[in-house]
Every structure is written in C-alpha cells, then in structure tokens.
Design a protein around this motif. Structure first.
Motif, PDB file in Angstrom:
ATOM      1  N   ILE A  27       3.269 -13.713  -2.178  1.00 34.30           N
ATOM      2  CA  ILE A  27       3.035 -13.517  -0.698  1.00 34.30           C
ATOM      3  C   ILE A  27       3.975 -12.370  -0.251  1.00 34.30           C
ATOM      4  O   ILE A  27       3.437 -11.502   0.667  1.00 34.30           O
ATOM      5  CB  ILE A  27       3.881 -15.064  -0.102  1.00 34.30           C
ATOM      6  N   ALA A  28       4.955 -12.159  -0.831  1.00 37.05           N
ATOM      7  CA  ALA A  28       5.845 -10.808  -0.367  1.00 37.05           C
ATOM      8  C   ALA A  28       5.245  -9.585  -0.612  1.00 37.05           C
ATOM      9  O   ALA A  28       5.078  -8.676   0.279  1.00 37.05           O
ATOM     10  CB  ALA A  28       7.317 -10.847  -1.200  1.00 37.05           C
ATOM     11  N   ILE A  29       4.485  -9.237  -1.732  1.00 37.11           N
ATOM     12  CA  ILE A  29       3.416  -8.149  -1.901  1.00 37.11           C
ATOM     13  C   ILE A  29       2.318  -7.993  -0.912  1.00 37.11           C
ATOM     14  O   ILE A  29       1.912  -7.098  -0.467  1.00 37.11           O
ATOM     15  CB  ILE A  29       2.861  -8.434  -3.190  1.00 37.11           C
ATOM     16  N   VAL A  30       1.686  -9.023  -0.615  1.00 35.65           N
ATOM     17  CA  VAL A  30       0.766  -9.288   0.481  1.00 35.65           C
ATOM     18  C   VAL A  30       1.296  -8.997   1.872  1.00 35.65           C
ATOM     19  O   VAL A  30       0.604  -8.112   2.320  1.00 35.65           O
ATOM     20  CB  VAL A  30      -0.093 -10.874   0.324  1.00 35.65           C
ATOM     21  N   ILE A  31       2.371  -9.496   2.108  1.00 40.71           N
ATOM     22  CA  ILE A  31       2.948  -9.117   3.467  1.00 40.71           C
ATOM     23  C   ILE A  31       3.105  -7.811   3.484  1.00 40.71           C
ATOM     24  O   ILE A  31       2.757  -6.954   4.320  1.00 40.71           O
ATOM     25  CB  ILE A  31       4.114  -9.879   3.774  1.00 40.71           C
ATOM     26  N   ARG A  32       3.765  -6.999   2.495  1.00 40.79           N
ATOM     27  CA  ARG A  32       3.954  -5.627   2.234  1.00 40.79           C
ATOM     28  C   ARG A  32       2.913  -4.815   2.456  1.00 40.79           C
ATOM     29  O   ARG A  32       2.583  -3.663   3.401  1.00 40.79           O
ATOM     30  CB  ARG A  32       4.791  -5.431   1.219  1.00 40.79           C
ATOM     31  N   ALA A  33       1.669  -5.199   1.726  1.00 42.80           N
ATOM     32  CA  ALA A  33       0.424  -4.555   2.016  1.00 42.80           C
ATOM     33  C   ALA A  33      -0.135  -4.425   3.349  1.00 42.80           C
ATOM     34  O   ALA A  33      -0.557  -3.425   3.677  1.00 42.80           O
ATOM     35  CB  ALA A  33      -0.449  -4.941   0.934  1.00 42.80           C
ATOM     36  N   ILE A  34      -0.050  -5.669   3.959  1.00 40.58           N
ATOM     37  CA  ILE A  34      -0.451  -5.769   5.365  1.00 40.58           C
ATOM     38  C   ILE A  34       0.091  -4.965   6.296  1.00 40.58           C
ATOM     39  O   ILE A  34      -0.580  -4.316   6.943  1.00 40.58           O
ATOM     40  CB  ILE A  34      -0.558  -7.279   5.687  1.00 40.58           C
ATOM     41  N   LEU A  35       1.392  -4.726   5.955  1.00 34.66           N
ATOM     42  CA  LEU A  35       2.159  -4.096   6.968  1.00 34.66           C
ATOM     43  C   LEU A  35       2.313  -2.805   6.674  1.00 34.66           C
ATOM     44  O   LEU A  35       2.974  -1.900   7.382  1.00 34.66           O
ATOM     45  CB  LEU A  35       3.588  -4.672   7.214  1.00 34.66           C
ATOM     46  N   LYS A  39      -1.449   6.064   6.608  1.00 35.44           N
ATOM     47  CA  LYS A  39      -1.128   6.986   6.071  1.00 35.44           C
ATOM     48  C   LYS A  39      -0.819   6.824   4.547  1.00 35.44           C
ATOM     49  O   LYS A  39      -1.224   7.275   3.545  1.00 35.44           O
ATOM     50  CB  LYS A  39      -0.427   7.699   6.696  1.00 35.44           C
ATOM     51  N   LYS A  40      -0.040   5.805   4.303  1.00 36.27           N
ATOM     52  CA  LYS A  40       0.765   5.522   3.082  1.00 36.27           C
ATOM     53  C   LYS A  40      -0.517   4.891   2.158  1.00 36.27           C
ATOM     54  O   LYS A  40      -0.700   4.930   1.218  1.00 36.27           O
ATOM     55  CB  LYS A  40       1.744   4.858   3.395  1.00 36.27           C
ATOM     56  N   ARG A  41      -1.190   3.905   2.846  1.00 32.08           N
ATOM     57  CA  ARG A  41      -2.298   3.255   2.395  1.00 32.08           C
ATOM     58  C   ARG A  41      -3.238   4.069   1.589  1.00 32.08           C
ATOM     59  O   ARG A  41      -3.983   3.697   0.775  1.00 32.08           O
ATOM     60  CB  ARG A  41      -2.939   1.946   3.376  1.00 32.08           C
ATOM     61  N   ASP A  42      -3.658   5.109   2.525  1.00 33.37           N
ATOM     62  CA  ASP A  42      -4.715   5.984   2.097  1.00 33.37           C
ATOM     63  C   ASP A  42      -4.459   6.970   0.920  1.00 33.37           C
ATOM     64  O   ASP A  42      -4.946   7.056   0.142  1.00 33.37           O
ATOM     65  CB  ASP A  42      -5.106   6.890   3.343  1.00 33.37           C
ATOM     66  N   PRO A  48      -5.213   7.788  -7.773  1.00 34.86           N
ATOM     67  CA  PRO A  48      -5.570   7.824  -9.179  1.00 34.86           C
ATOM     68  C   PRO A  48      -6.799   9.025  -9.127  1.00 34.86           C
ATOM     69  O   PRO A  48      -6.999   9.577 -10.226  1.00 34.86           O
ATOM     70  CB  PRO A  48      -6.480   6.615  -9.498  1.00 34.86           C
ATOM     71  N   LEU A  49      -7.442   9.545  -7.983  1.00 31.20           N
ATOM     72  CA  LEU A  49      -8.452  10.461  -7.920  1.00 31.20           C
ATOM     73  C   LEU A  49      -7.759  12.033  -7.798  1.00 31.20           C
ATOM     74  O   LEU A  49      -8.263  12.724  -7.985  1.00 31.20           O
ATOM     75  CB  LEU A  49      -9.304  10.242  -6.782  1.00 31.20           C
ATOM     76  N   GLU A  50      -6.365  11.942  -7.420  1.00 35.85           N
ATOM     77  CA  GLU A  50      -5.948  13.447  -7.310  1.00 35.85           C
ATOM     78  C   GLU A  50      -5.597  13.880  -8.483  1.00 35.85           C
ATOM     79  O   GLU A  50      -5.241  13.371  -9.477  1.00 35.85           O
ATOM     80  CB  GLU A  50      -4.493  13.228  -6.576  1.00 35.85           C
ATOM     81  N   ASN A  51      -5.695  15.339  -8.626  1.00 36.79           N
ATOM     82  CA  ASN A  51      -5.601  16.079  -9.817  1.00 36.79           C
ATOM     83  C   ASN A  51      -3.885  16.338  -9.952  1.00 36.79           C
ATOM     84  O   ASN A  51      -3.127  16.977  -9.185  1.00 36.79           O
ATOM     85  CB  ASN A  51      -6.299  17.568  -9.579  1.00 36.79           C
ATOM     86  N   GLU A  52      -3.542  16.113 -11.050  1.00 41.49           N
ATOM     87  CA  GLU A  52      -2.041  16.196 -11.222  1.00 41.49           C
ATOM     88  C   GLU A  52      -1.610  17.629 -11.560  1.00 41.49           C
ATOM     89  O   GLU A  52      -0.610  18.200 -11.329  1.00 41.49           O
ATOM     90  CB  GLU A  52      -1.632  15.364 -12.667  1.00 41.49           C
TER      91      GLU A  52
END
Length: 62
Positions: A27-35, A39-42, A48-52
């Motif tokens: 529940i804590a992880i779900v709430i953190r993801a919702i809030l 910009k951070k979510r994107d 994983p697609l960014e070039n290192e």
C-alpha cells in the motif's frame, strides 16, 4: 465480560503478521507511485531505454 485472548500456538499468528506487513509495504508503494510527480514518473519510465555510455566507440568491436 472481558476475556483474555491467548493463543495456544504462536505459529498461527506469524502468517497474519507477515501478511499485514507485506500488505502495508504494498500500500505504501502504491500511494508513493500515485503521488509521484509527472516529471519523475516519466524519467523512471524511460530509464531502461536511456543510453548509459556516451562514448562514440560503444558497441564497436576491434
């Protein structure tokens, strides 16, 4: 009127405590993801697609 609750076997309460802790973390992880800010979510979605490596020789074999 009030009776003391005693458990005959402590092994019956351990799975209940484990489930409650796991459910609480979920529940804590779900709430953190919702809030989370868009910009951070994107950024995390594209991570994983960014070039290192930025070197031009990356991926070339000699």
């Amino acid at each position: 009127m009030f009776h003391r609750i005693t458990y005959e076997s402590w092994t019956t309460i351990v799975p209940i405590i484990g489930f409650i802790l796991t459910f609480g973390v979920f529940i804590a992880i779900v709430i953190r993801a919702i809030l989370m800010k868009k910009k951070k979510r994107d950024h995390l979605a594209n991570l994983p697609l960014e070039n290192e490596n930025t070197s031009p020789d990356h991926g070339k074999e000699d």
